[in-house]
Design a protein around this motif. Structure first.
Motif, PDB file in Angstrom:
ATOM      1  N   UNK A 121       0.836  -1.200   0.000  1.00  8.43           N
ATOM      2  CA  UNK A 121       0.000   0.000   0.000  1.00  8.43           C
ATOM      3  C   UNK A 121       0.868   1.246   0.000  1.00  8.43           C
ATOM      4  N   UNK A 122       0.292   2.339  -0.469  1.00  7.41           N
ATOM      5  CA  UNK A 122       1.029   3.604  -0.456  1.00  7.41           C
ATOM      6  C   UNK A 122       1.286   4.044   0.979  1.00  7.41           C
ATOM      7  N   UNK A 123       0.308   3.822   1.856  1.00  8.31           N
ATOM      8  CA  UNK A 123       0.504   4.198   3.259  1.00  8.31           C
ATOM      9  C   UNK A 123       1.723   3.494   3.857  1.00  8.31           C
ATOM     10  N   UNK A 124       1.866   2.205   3.550  1.00  9.23           N
ATOM     11  CA  UNK A 124       2.991   1.457   4.099  1.00  9.23           C
ATOM     12  C   UNK A 124       4.303   1.894   3.446  1.00  9.23           C
ATOM     13  N   UNK A 125       4.260   2.233   2.160  1.00  4.66           N
ATOM     14  CA  UNK A 125       5.460   2.764   1.500  1.00  4.66           C
ATOM     15  C   UNK A 125       5.923   4.033   2.209  1.00  4.66           C
ATOM     16  N   UNK A 126       4.993   4.949   2.461  1.00  8.79           N
ATOM     17  CA  UNK A 126       5.340   6.202   3.137  1.00  8.79           C
ATOM     18  C   UNK A 126       5.878   5.915   4.531  1.00  8.79           C
ATOM     19  N   UNK A 127       5.231   4.997   5.256  1.00 11.10           N
ATOM     20  CA  UNK A 127       5.700   4.673   6.610  1.00 11.10           C
ATOM     21  C   UNK A 127       7.129   4.137   6.576  1.00 11.10           C
ATOM     22  N   UNK A 128       7.413   3.232   5.642  1.00 10.81           N
ATOM     23  CA  UNK A 128       8.762   2.666   5.543  1.00 10.81           C
ATOM     24  C   UNK A 128       9.788   3.738   5.161  1.00 10.81           C
ATOM     25  N   UNK A 129       9.415   4.611   4.253  1.00  8.82           N
ATOM     26  CA  UNK A 129      10.342   5.664   3.844  1.00  8.82           C
ATOM     27  C   UNK A 129      10.693   6.573   5.017  1.00  8.82           C
ATOM     28  N   UNK A 130       9.688   6.943   5.789  1.00  9.22           N
ATOM     29  CA  UNK A 130       9.926   7.834   6.924  1.00  9.22           C
ATOM     30  C   UNK A 130      10.740   7.156   8.021  1.00  9.22           C
ATOM     31  N   UNK A 166       5.968  12.327  -1.856  1.00  9.23           N
ATOM     32  CA  UNK A 166       4.726  11.586  -2.072  1.00  9.23           C
ATOM     33  C   UNK A 166       3.542  12.277  -1.405  1.00  9.23           C
ATOM     34  N   UNK A 167       3.755  12.836  -0.255  1.00 11.15           N
ATOM     35  CA  UNK A 167       2.648  13.448   0.485  1.00 11.15           C
ATOM     36  C   UNK A 167       2.174  14.758  -0.132  1.00 11.15           C
ATOM     37  N   UNK A 168       2.862  15.235  -1.163  1.00 14.88           N
ATOM     38  CA  UNK A 168       2.369  16.409  -1.899  1.00 14.88           C
ATOM     39  C   UNK A 168       1.551  16.013  -3.114  1.00 14.88           C
ATOM     40  N   UNK A 169       1.576  14.734  -3.495  1.00 12.65           N
ATOM     41  CA  UNK A 169       0.910  14.280  -4.708  1.00 12.65           C
ATOM     42  C   UNK A 169      -0.555  13.962  -4.439  1.00 12.65           C
ATOM     43  N   UNK A 170      -1.305  13.795  -5.513  1.00 13.10           N
ATOM     44  CA  UNK A 170      -2.705  13.400  -5.377  1.00 13.10           C
ATOM     45  C   UNK A 170      -2.808  12.033  -4.708  1.00 13.10           C
ATOM     46  N   UNK A 171      -3.488  11.935  -3.564  1.00 10.12           N
ATOM     47  CA  UNK A 171      -3.624  10.626  -2.911  1.00 10.12           C
ATOM     48  C   UNK A 171      -4.287   9.586  -3.807  1.00 10.12           C
ATOM     49  N   UNK A 205      -8.918  15.844  -3.775  1.00 11.82           N
ATOM     50  CA  UNK A 205     -10.172  15.319  -3.241  1.00 11.82           C
ATOM     51  C   UNK A 205     -10.318  13.839  -3.633  1.00 11.82           C
ATOM     52  N   UNK A 206     -10.222  12.947  -2.651  1.00 10.66           N
ATOM     53  CA  UNK A 206      -9.979  13.119  -1.217  1.00 10.66           C
ATOM     54  C   UNK A 206      -8.592  13.714  -0.940  1.00 10.66           C
ATOM     55  N   UNK A 207      -8.477  14.287   0.237  1.00 10.98           N
ATOM     56  CA  UNK A 207      -7.262  15.031   0.573  1.00 10.98           C
ATOM     57  C   UNK A 207      -6.175  14.168   1.191  1.00 10.98           C
ATOM     58  N   UNK A 208      -6.530  12.972   1.678  1.00  9.29           N
ATOM     59  CA  UNK A 208      -5.545  12.116   2.349  1.00  9.29           C
ATOM     60  C   UNK A 208      -5.604  10.706   1.791  1.00  9.29           C
ATOM     61  N   UNK A 209      -4.513   9.978   1.969  1.00  4.75           N
ATOM     62  CA  UNK A 209      -4.458   8.583   1.533  1.00  4.75           C
ATOM     63  C   UNK A 209      -5.515   7.748   2.238  1.00  4.75           C
ATOM     64  N   UNK A 210      -5.739   7.992   3.496  1.00  2.19           N
ATOM     65  CA  UNK A 210      -6.684   7.193   4.270  1.00  2.19           C
ATOM     66  C   UNK A 210      -8.101   7.293   3.730  1.00  2.19           C
ATOM     67  N   UNK A 211      -8.414   8.409   3.093  1.00  2.00           N
ATOM     68  CA  UNK A 211      -9.775   8.607   2.577  1.00  2.00           C
ATOM     69  C   UNK A 211     -10.006   7.947   1.220  1.00  2.00           C
ATOM     70  N   UNK A 212      -8.959   7.500   0.559  1.00  2.00           N
ATOM     71  CA  UNK A 212      -9.106   6.860  -0.753  1.00  2.00           C
ATOM     72  C   UNK A 212      -9.354   5.374  -0.540  1.00  2.00           C
TER      73      UNK A 212
END
Length: 354
Positions: free
Chosen positions: A232-241, A255-260, A317-324
């Motif tokens: 998932x993209x969320x897990x990719x971001x978590x691992x990167x951070x 990634x967090x500036x791109x369209x979720x 829109x949606x504004x966050x990964x969690x909302x997609x």
């Protein structure tokens, strides 16, 4: 003057994209002109090689004319853009299967649709000035023109990194990722083109090819492969951070500036592309995704923010990964019925993807 200049010199036929003020951005008319020229030259025994270049000093091509897509969606729902992509993707497949050497001079900026008319060619020449990218997630879109096919073939997770972040790469990284075949210094390009008039391609290349300047990606393979292998993209971001490498943290912030929505659809498209097989099947999938993007809010908003108003502050829109949701992503891959691109035959894209 035409936006695509055509001429022959000896055994070589030349396509020059000729909108230098727009960084040679592709219009529908340009796509049709290229296709018509390729048809004529395919059947001309005097033409042994086709060469594509860009006019001006800045690059081959910055992509499709996204301002026209914005205007089309706002005025007419995107019908004109869908027809443009239909012809453009067919051209991408045509280039990949062209029976004569197709030499792409990827000097300077080569992005989006510019990758489509170059990186599917049989002989792809990068230079020390090359800046190659698929930056679609930054405008609420998804890599197309066969970009998910090409990037899915890159070693490890390099293609996933490039598809999601839209990062620009130079010659060495293009060679590593399979987007280019040779590096020729920019000051030797004119001599190479002159030699193509008289000699077969690989004979002409002899004496011009040089080692590429050092790239960036090879030394980042460890964290790129580890982080982008996530499901998932969320897990990719978590691992990167969490990784600790400053470059990994920078990638996460990008990634967090791109369209979720674009990020999640791009990741799904890349994973599916690995299973689909031939380019034609991937282009059929990309056409479904692109048409779906015309009815979603982020493409128009992304173009507005980057090109129209230039405030660089898109309101996704949606504004966050969690909302997609998964359902939101699945809608981008829904069959189009009679509107399918159909390069790979009837209804093969979905079956092959699972």
């Amino acid at each position: 003057m035409s936006d695509v200049l055509l001429h022959t010199a000896g055994r070589a036929a030349h396509l020059t994209l000729n909108r230098p003020k727009a960084l040679n951005a592709l219009s529908h008319a340009m796509v049709r002109s290229i296709a018509e020229a390729l048809t004529a030259w395919e059947h001309d025994p005097a033409v042994e090689t086709v060469v594509i270049t860009g006019a001006g000093e800045r690059g081959l091509c910055a992509g499709g004319d996204i301002r026209s897509i914005y205007e089309d969606v706002r005025a007419g729902g995107g019908t004109v853009s869908a027809e443009f992509w239909r012809d453009e993707y067919r051209l991408n497949a045509r280039i990949a299967r062209y029976p004569k050497p197709y030499v792409a001079i990827m000097d300077g900026i080569v992005m989006g649709g510019g990758v489509g008319v170059s990186a599917h060619g049989s002989v792809r020449i990068a230079t020390e000035r090359s800046r190659i990218a698929m930056p679609e997630t930054g405008i609420g879109f998804v890599p197309d023109v066969g970009g998910t096919y090409l990037l899915a073939l890159a070693p490890g997770e390099l293609g996933t990194h490039l598809a999601l972040t839209g990062a620009q790469i130079g010659a060495a990284d293009a060679l590593l990722c399979g987007l280019a075949d040779h590096c020729v210094p920019s000051d030797r390009i004119e001599r190479l083109i002159a030699d193509l008039a008289d000699r077969p391609v690989h004979d002409a290349l002899d004496g011009h090819v040089r080692p590429a300047p050092e790239g960036e990606l090879a030394r980042h393979r460890e964290w790129i492969d580890a982080c982008y292998a996530a499901d998932t993209v969320e897990e990719i971001v978590r691992r990167l951070l969490a990784h600790g490498d400053p470059a990994a943290k920078e990638a996460a912030e990008t990634l967090l500036t791109k369209s979720p929505t674009s990020l999640k659809v791009t990741l799904a498209a890349m994973r599916r592309a690995r299973r689909l097989g031939p380019l034609e099947r991937v282009l059929d999938q990309e056409y479904r995704v692109s048409c779906a993007a015309l009815a979603a809010p982020d493409l128009v908003e992304g173009i507005r923010a980057q090109v129209i108003d230039k405030d660089r502050d898109p309101r996704w829109s949606p504004a966050t990964l969690a909302e997609v949701t998964d359902a939101d992503v699945d809608r981008f891959f829904a069959p189009l019925g009679e509107r399918e691109l159909g390069l790979a035959g009837p209804d093969t894209t979905t079956e092959a993807a699972w």
